[in-house]
Design a protein around this motif. Structure first.
Motif, short mmCIF file in Angstrom:
data_model
loop_
_atom_site.label_atom_id
_atom_site.label_comp_id
_atom_site.label_asym_id
_atom_site.label_seq_id
_atom_site.Cartn_x
_atom_site.Cartn_y
_atom_site.Cartn_z
N HIS A 69 34.35 51.50 26.99
CA HIS A 69 34.51 50.58 28.13
C HIS A 69 35.99 50.27 28.37
O HIS A 69 36.45 50.20 29.51
N LEU A 70 36.74 50.13 27.29
CA LEU A 70 38.16 49.78 27.41
C LEU A 70 39.00 50.88 28.04
O LEU A 70 40.11 50.62 28.49
N THR A 71 38.47 52.09 28.11
CA THR A 71 39.21 53.21 28.69
C THR A 71 38.80 53.52 30.13
O THR A 71 39.36 54.43 30.73
N THR A 72 37.85 52.78 30.68
CA THR A 72 37.39 53.06 32.04
C THR A 72 38.48 52.73 33.05
O THR A 72 39.33 51.87 32.81
N PRO A 73 38.46 53.41 34.20
CA PRO A 73 39.50 53.16 35.21
C PRO A 73 39.57 51.70 35.68
O PRO A 73 40.67 51.17 35.86
N HIS A 74 38.41 51.05 35.85
CA HIS A 74 38.47 49.66 36.34
C HIS A 74 39.06 48.71 35.31
O HIS A 74 39.78 47.78 35.67
N ILE A 75 38.83 48.96 34.04
CA ILE A 75 39.43 48.12 33.00
C ILE A 75 40.93 48.40 32.89
O ILE A 75 41.74 47.47 32.80
N GLN A 76 41.30 49.65 32.90
CA GLN A 76 42.73 49.99 32.82
C GLN A 76 43.51 49.41 34.00
O GLN A 76 44.62 48.90 33.82
N LYS A 77 42.93 49.47 35.19
CA LYS A 77 43.58 48.89 36.37
C LYS A 77 43.72 47.38 36.21
O LYS A 77 44.78 46.82 36.51
N ALA A 78 42.67 46.72 35.73
CA ALA A 78 42.72 45.27 35.53
C ALA A 78 43.77 44.89 34.49
O ALA A 78 44.49 43.90 34.67
N PHE A 79 43.86 45.66 33.40
CA PHE A 79 44.89 45.39 32.38
C PHE A 79 46.28 45.42 33.02
O PHE A 79 47.11 44.55 32.77
N ALA A 80 46.53 46.43 33.83
CA ALA A 80 47.84 46.58 34.47
C ALA A 80 48.12 45.43 35.44
O ALA A 80 49.23 44.90 35.47
N GLN A 81 47.11 45.05 36.22
CA GLN A 81 47.30 43.98 37.20
C GLN A 81 47.40 42.61 36.54
O GLN A 81 48.17 41.76 36.98
N ALA A 82 46.62 42.37 35.51
CA ALA A 82 46.53 41.04 34.92
C ALA A 82 47.70 40.71 34.00
O ALA A 82 48.06 39.53 33.86
N GLY A 83 48.29 41.70 33.38
CA GLY A 83 49.34 41.46 32.40
C GLY A 83 50.36 40.41 32.79
O GLY A 83 50.57 39.43 32.06
N PRO A 84 51.00 40.54 33.95
CA PRO A 84 52.03 39.57 34.33
C PRO A 84 51.48 38.19 34.70
O PRO A 84 52.25 37.25 34.86
#
Length: 99
Positions: A69-84
């Motif tokens: 689940h942690l490698t799915t595109p929607h999770i990866q996109k959310a990680f990138a957007q949410a970080g800041p």
């Protein structure tokens, strides 16, 4: 031996000035995640006393599926957007049921 599911509790904290933006990103994760193979339950909660405090309560058929689940595109996109937007690093804990 019985098959046990894995439960995950993930706490995410927004900065006050980014709460609305982060909430939108987190909400967007719910529908695609619930469609993932092996996802039994995936809920997003917001603390009634602190609107910057969000918690995911998850149940997966296995640790392997949860890690995928942690490698799915929607999770990866959310990680990138949410970080800041985060007030601090997310706190993620996995649990199993004690019989």
């Amino acid at each position: 031996m019985s098959h046990q599911t894995i439960r995950v509790v993930a706490r995410v904290a927004a900065r006050p000035d980014t709460r609305v933006e982060l909430e939108a990103i987190l909400r967007a994760l719910v529908p695609p995640t619930r469609q993932e193979k092996g996802c039994i339950s995936y809920q997003l909660l917001k603390n009634a006393a602190d609107p910057c405090d969000f918690v995911f309560v998850e149940e997966w058929v296995s640790e392997t599926v949860m890690q995928a689940h942690l490698t799915t595109p929607h999770i990866q996109k959310a990680f990138a957007q949410a970080g800041p937007l985060l007030a601090r690093a997310p706190e993620v804990s996995s649990y199993s049921i004690l019989d």
